[in-house]
Design an enzyme around this catalytic site. Structure first.
Site, PDB file in Angstrom:
ATOM      1  N   ASP A 108       0.738  -1.279   0.064  1.00 28.72           N
ATOM      2  CA  ASP A 108      -0.030   0.047   0.037  1.00 28.72           C
ATOM      3  C   ASP A 108       0.941   1.052   0.104  1.00 28.72           C
ATOM      4  OD1 ASP A 108       0.492  -0.799   2.724  1.00 28.72           O
ATOM      5  OD2 ASP A 108      -0.675   0.551   3.598  1.00 28.72           O
ATOM      6  N   GLU A 173      -0.205  -1.355   5.739  1.00 34.17           N
ATOM      7  CA  GLU A 173       0.915  -0.765   6.569  1.00 34.17           C
ATOM      8  C   GLU A 173       0.649   0.882   6.898  1.00 34.17           C
ATOM      9  OE1 GLU A 173       4.770   1.017   7.672  1.00 34.17           O
ATOM     10  OE2 GLU A 173       3.777   1.403   5.892  1.00 34.17           O
TER      11      GLU A 173
END
Length: 488
Positions: A108, A173
């Site tokens: 991400d 994350e």
């Protein structure tokens, strides 16, 4: 200790050089996926799921066994739920005589838009003067792919992979890794039971010289709210007869540090680990040109004058930063209101051996004392909304030695041993839960601009980094002592 066979190393390097355009093309395909986990909207969540599928497919092409572990759904304040992307657990090889190395990375990214000040489309990988610009290029899609590239080189050359490899790749994350710690605990005696070493490549070098990271600061994030009422006041009607919440908040925030940046919360330095001579030697040996560092930061001056002082205050002393205020008027123009309720946000970066619960108690006691001295009729409340421990590793661990030798083989220079002022919570989670050695092996250059406009990774760092991981596999096999000599 003997070096890996020179003939094999040369073959790996040649393969990676010859196929570097293919590796860049794969990074381009990954950067094109807008895998933003920060903004909780359905379109971006679908992009995250697409990114997870793309990474899983790349791992399956290597021959890895891939499991997609459901991580549940995210509950939004409006009652809506969004699926969280599954966490990828993949493994390649299970030979008992080989060490098992587990790589953690994330898929991400932070939000990005051309209108934010990007010179190129953030989701179109664009190469300019050897720099590959795009959101996620260095944080963290480039390093994840560099690890995959290293494995693929062994596969393509039909060479035996010298280590068993496992992957943990997540897609949340940047939003706090909400499901990862639970998964690590659940799989401690399952997926992670055979893991010998853990590698993370999610940080940057300090300068243009290669580096290995052996410590990260933790983070305690606070909000302090001062409330008179929920509605704002007219300053002409009420100014001068109220305890104004903003004045209280400014006094509270102003009480946290002095002009030199020293934290004024009583007791905050009591648990900071003392500086050792070994540390001082590492600071002295670290490559840092203060003039260049100051120029790259675009500031007139720092609070400290020497390299050693700068590094210690970045790495091994706590720092307090004030981040913003909610509830205050912050638009252009004039608006003569007295905010009825304001919330300040600040954080303290923690270092060994500080503990979040202790810091929370110290901060609350300090702010309560300051507020009581103002004799304000307003209400004040303090909350620690995040408490992440610092992480530190031993530079004498075998995988640090292996990584150091790999860096030297590829870049021709001994890497700096550095800490990082930022926070990567998963490093401490792995170390605490699994009781395994964690290595932080950064590929990003100091000017890569992660989380910022015009994020990039240098082609050199991406391609040479792929070579570093390949040599690292060979070095780990030798250091672990479970592998026969490789054929030349």
């Amino acid at each position: 200790m003997s070096s890996p066979p020179a003939g094999l190393v040369q073959k790996l390097f040649q393969y990676i050089d010859l196929h570097q355009d293919e590796f860049v093309q794969m990074l381009k395909e990954w950067v094109a996926v807008e895998s933003d986990s920060v903004q909780p909207v359905p379109r971006l969540r679908r992009e995250l799921l697409r990114m997870t599928a793309l990474a899983a497919a790349a791992l399956r092409r290597l021959g890895a066994r891939v499991d997609l572990v459901d991580s549940g759904a995210q509950q939004l304040p409006d009652g809506q739920t969004l699926p969280e992307p599954p966490i990828i657990l993949a493994e390649l090889g299970a030979a008992p005589q080989k060490p098992t190395v587990c790589f953690y990375g994330h898929l991400d990214v932070q939000p990005a838009a051309r209108a934010d000040g990007w010179l190129t489309d953030p989701y179109t990988l664009t190469e300019v003067d050897g720099k590959l610009y795009g959101r996620g290029a260095t944080d963290n899609k480039g390093p994840v792919l560099a690890w995959i590239n290293a494995v693929s080189a062994f596969r393509a050359l039909e060479e035996d992979l010298p280590v068993n490899v496992k992957f943990v790749l997540e897609g949340m994350e940047e939003a706090g890794s909400v499901a990862l710690e639970e998964l690590v605990k659940r799989e401690k005696d399952g997926f992670f039971s055979t893991v010998d070493y853990i590698v993370i490549s999610d940080s940057l070098w300090l300068s243009q010289r290669p580096a290995l990271t052996y410590g990260m600061r933790g983070n305690s994030y606070f909000t302090v709210e001062v409330k008179c009422r929920d509605q704002d006041f007219h300053s002409g009607t009420f100014g001068g007869i109220l305890h104004e919440p903003m004045a209280d908040l400014v006094a509270l925030l102003g009480s946290l540090t002095d002009s030199s940046g020293r934290i004024l919360v009583p007791g905050i330095y009591d648990h900071v680990a003392p500086v050792t001579e070994e540390e001082r030697e590492l600071y002295a040996a670290t490559d840092l040109d203060l003039g260049e560092y100051r120029a790259s930061a675009q500031v007139k001056d720092f609070l400290f004058d020497t390299k050693e002082e700068i590094l210690m205050h970045l790495w091994r002393y706590p720092s307090l930063s004030i981040h913003g205020v909610e509830g205050a008027f912050d638009e252009p123009g004039m608006k003569t209101v007295i905010p009825g309720r304001v919330t300040g946000k600040f954080s303290i970066r923690l270092v060994p051996a500080m503990k979040p619960p202790v810091v929370e108690r110290q901060v609350k006691q300090h702010l309560q004392r300051i507020f009581s001295e103002r004799n304000s009729s307003n209400q004040m409340s303090v909350s620690m909304v995040l408490g992440l421990c610092p992480w530190i590793a031993s530079v004498d661990d075998s995988q640090y030695l292996a990584a150091k030798r790999a860096m030297e083989a590829v870049f021709g220079a001994e890497p700096d041993m550095i800490r990082d002022g930022s926070t990567i919570p998963v490093a401490q989670v792995f170390q605490d839960v699994l009781q395994k050695s964690v290595l932080m092996l950064p590929l990003g250059a100091v000017d890569d601009g992660e989380h910022s406009q015009n994020e990039k990774i240098n082609r050199r760092n991406y391609i040479e980094g792929s070579k570093v991981f390949a040599v690292f596999f060979l070095e780990m096999a030798q250091l672990h002592g479970k592998r026969q000599d490789l054929p030349a």
